[in-house]
Scaffold this motif. Sequence first.
Motif, PDB file in Angstrom:
ATOM      1  N   ARG A  80       0.838  -1.191   0.000  1.00 44.69           N
ATOM      2  CA  ARG A  80       0.000   0.000   0.000  1.00 44.69           C
ATOM      3  C   ARG A  80       0.880   1.252   0.000  1.00 44.69           C
ATOM      4  N   SER A  81       0.318   2.347  -0.484  1.00 48.72           N
ATOM      5  CA  SER A  81       1.051   3.614  -0.519  1.00 48.72           C
ATOM      6  C   SER A  81       1.058   4.261   0.865  1.00 48.72           C
ATOM      7  N   LYS A  82       2.099   5.031   1.106  1.00 47.12           N
ATOM      8  CA  LYS A  82       2.209   5.823   2.327  1.00 47.12           C
ATOM      9  C   LYS A  82       1.552   7.169   2.063  1.00 47.12           C
ATOM     10  N   SER A  83       0.327   7.333   2.502  1.00 47.42           N
ATOM     11  CA  SER A  83      -0.404   8.570   2.231  1.00 47.42           C
ATOM     12  C   SER A  83      -1.547   8.705   3.215  1.00 47.42           C
ATOM     13  N   THR A  84      -1.697   9.896   3.771  1.00 47.59           N
ATOM     14  CA  THR A  84      -2.820  10.131   4.681  1.00 47.59           C
ATOM     15  C   THR A  84      -4.094  10.514   3.931  1.00 47.59           C
ATOM     16  N   PHE A  85      -3.970  10.941   2.668  1.00 48.36           N
ATOM     17  CA  PHE A  85      -5.141  11.451   1.935  1.00 48.36           C
ATOM     18  C   PHE A  85      -5.686  10.413   0.970  1.00 48.36           C
ATOM     19  N   VAL A  86      -5.159  10.328  -0.235  1.00 48.43           N
ATOM     20  CA  VAL A  86      -5.602   9.318  -1.187  1.00 48.43           C
ATOM     21  C   VAL A  86      -4.655   8.124  -1.086  1.00 48.43           C
ATOM     22  N   GLY A  87      -5.206   6.967  -0.749  1.00 49.77           N
ATOM     23  CA  GLY A  87      -4.383   5.791  -0.540  1.00 49.77           C
ATOM     24  C   GLY A  87      -4.870   4.590  -1.315  1.00 49.77           C
ATOM     25  N   GLY A  88      -4.203   3.466  -1.110  1.00 53.22           N
ATOM     26  CA  GLY A  88      -4.546   2.234  -1.794  1.00 53.22           C
ATOM     27  C   GLY A  88      -3.291   1.479  -2.175  1.00 53.22           C
ATOM     28  N   LEU A  89      -3.469   0.415  -2.947  1.00 57.39           N
ATOM     29  CA  LEU A  89      -2.327  -0.393  -3.348  1.00 57.39           C
ATOM     30  C   LEU A  89      -1.458   0.351  -4.357  1.00 57.39           C
ATOM     31  N   LYS A  90      -0.152   0.190  -4.218  1.00 61.33           N
ATOM     32  CA  LYS A  90       0.773   0.714  -5.229  1.00 61.33           C
ATOM     33  C   LYS A  90       1.409  -0.422  -6.026  1.00 61.33           C
ATOM     34  N   THR A  91       1.391  -1.637  -5.478  1.00 58.62           N
ATOM     35  CA  THR A  91       1.818  -2.824  -6.230  1.00 58.62           C
ATOM     36  C   THR A  91       0.869  -3.972  -5.921  1.00 58.62           C
ATOM     37  N   LEU A  92       0.577  -4.774  -6.943  1.00 58.28           N
ATOM     38  CA  LEU A  92      -0.260  -5.968  -6.766  1.00 58.28           C
ATOM     39  C   LEU A  92       0.247  -7.056  -7.720  1.00 58.28           C
ATOM     40  N   PRO A  93       1.233  -7.842  -7.302  1.00 59.11           N
ATOM     41  CA  PRO A  93       1.764  -8.892  -8.165  1.00 59.11           C
ATOM     42  C   PRO A  93       0.802 -10.074  -8.277  1.00 59.11           C
ATOM     43  N   LEU A  94       0.417 -10.404  -9.491  1.00 62.93           N
ATOM     44  CA  LEU A  94      -0.559 -11.479  -9.746  1.00 62.93           C
ATOM     45  C   LEU A  94       0.046 -12.562 -10.620  1.00 62.93           C
ATOM     46  N   ARG A  95      -0.453 -13.780 -10.402  1.00 64.29           N
ATOM     47  CA  ARG A  95      -0.209 -14.903 -11.301  1.00 64.29           C
ATOM     48  C   ARG A  95      -1.576 -15.328 -11.853  1.00 64.29           C
ATOM     49  N   PHE A  96      -1.689 -15.505 -13.150  1.00 61.48           N
ATOM     50  CA  PHE A  96      -3.002 -15.772 -13.721  1.00 61.48           C
ATOM     51  C   PHE A  96      -2.888 -16.662 -14.947  1.00 61.48           C
TER      52      PHE A  96
END
Length: 433
Positions: free
Chosen positions: A414-430
Amino acid sequence: MATRDRPTLDPATARTVIDPASYAAWDLLLDTFDRLREENPVAWVESQNDHAHPPFWLVTRYDDVMRMSKDNATFLNNPHTVVFSLTEGIEFAKAMTGGSEHLVASLVTFDGDTHRKYRKLTQDWFMPKNLRTVEDEIRGIAQDAVDRLIAAGPEADFCKLVSAPYPLHVVMQIMGVPEEDEPRMLMLTQQLFGGQDDDLNQSGIKDLPPEAVTQLVAGAVADFEAYFAKLTAERRANPTDDVASTIANAVIDGEPLNDRDMMGYYIILAAAGHDTTSASTAGAMLALAQDPEQWARVKADRSLLGGIVEEAIRWTTPVQHFMRTAAEDTEVGGQAIAKGDWLMMNYVAANHDPSVFADPRKFDAARSPNRHLAFGAGAHQCLGLHLARLEMRILFETLLDRIDSIELAGEPARSKSTFVGGLKTLPLRFTAA
């Protein structure tokens, strides 16, 4: 009866609430909010030596945040900044703007009639009736995003290839920003909202000190303004059928928008219009990757997709807070609030309130009702909420058609942010269909 004492947070908890790193360490942050909702739901937060900021009230219960969100006469977006800032950042904004605490003047900083008039300029653009006219175009953009993912497979970073560029491209097409300028828009948005995270602010400096974050954000605002000043001149000379033309040629009370308000309008649509949807999209994919059975269920039964979209928005809560200023003496949750006091409506805490959302940390696509506060409420409810839902539904329809199975291929961050945040990386296998 409202009490008049100020229940003050201990220094460690006060630091947790305002520390960008806390919002990257998600579960520990939620633990803190669980405790505060029980013990101190309207808490006074005072500055610590290493984080100088004006004092404010932290509001963590859903019912209190909902009530404040709807009472736009008592809880104002002006005069104090609508996003939590350190004192240095506030003083910098005032020096840059000639006295305003808002570095950018936009819909989220206006109150009353001014807000209504400015919101009305573009509101029709983002209503379902108009969005139907661009649905086919959005489907094409979704197909392109999934093409990139499959081409990079069988392992890839979903954030980099899909959840970041997809909503960006959609919003830029609606605004009228040329595709070749989209990387610049993404970079500036990440500097504006991700200034606290070295991976996103692209500064090359790890753990920026507060003064450097302030300078970075100010630089992003200046670059945005320079870009949109040029676009304004083009759209005034040759108007087209896009949002940029609407803003460039807008008139309120018989007068064209002044430069500051016009630039703020562009920036809020260009930046907030995609970064938040990116976070919700990645959050939905994370939940489905962690629960392959749920992926299989929604693949077989698309009627579940609406619930997945809505739950992802609640579970992720991309806009993590907004600040308000009390217009008069009032009370929140039984606590006396004085005229002029600054308050933080923490949407992360509100959207994880167990009195409203059973087992709130669980991703439950069947959650009903799901009256989350991720889009806010009242007059300032997110202008682009219908677009965000449409983008997510179309993208996941496309993913479900073309991807058979997914699982995590590494640890998300996740991102380091007090305002707008969320995942910054999501490694997937598909596996592709």
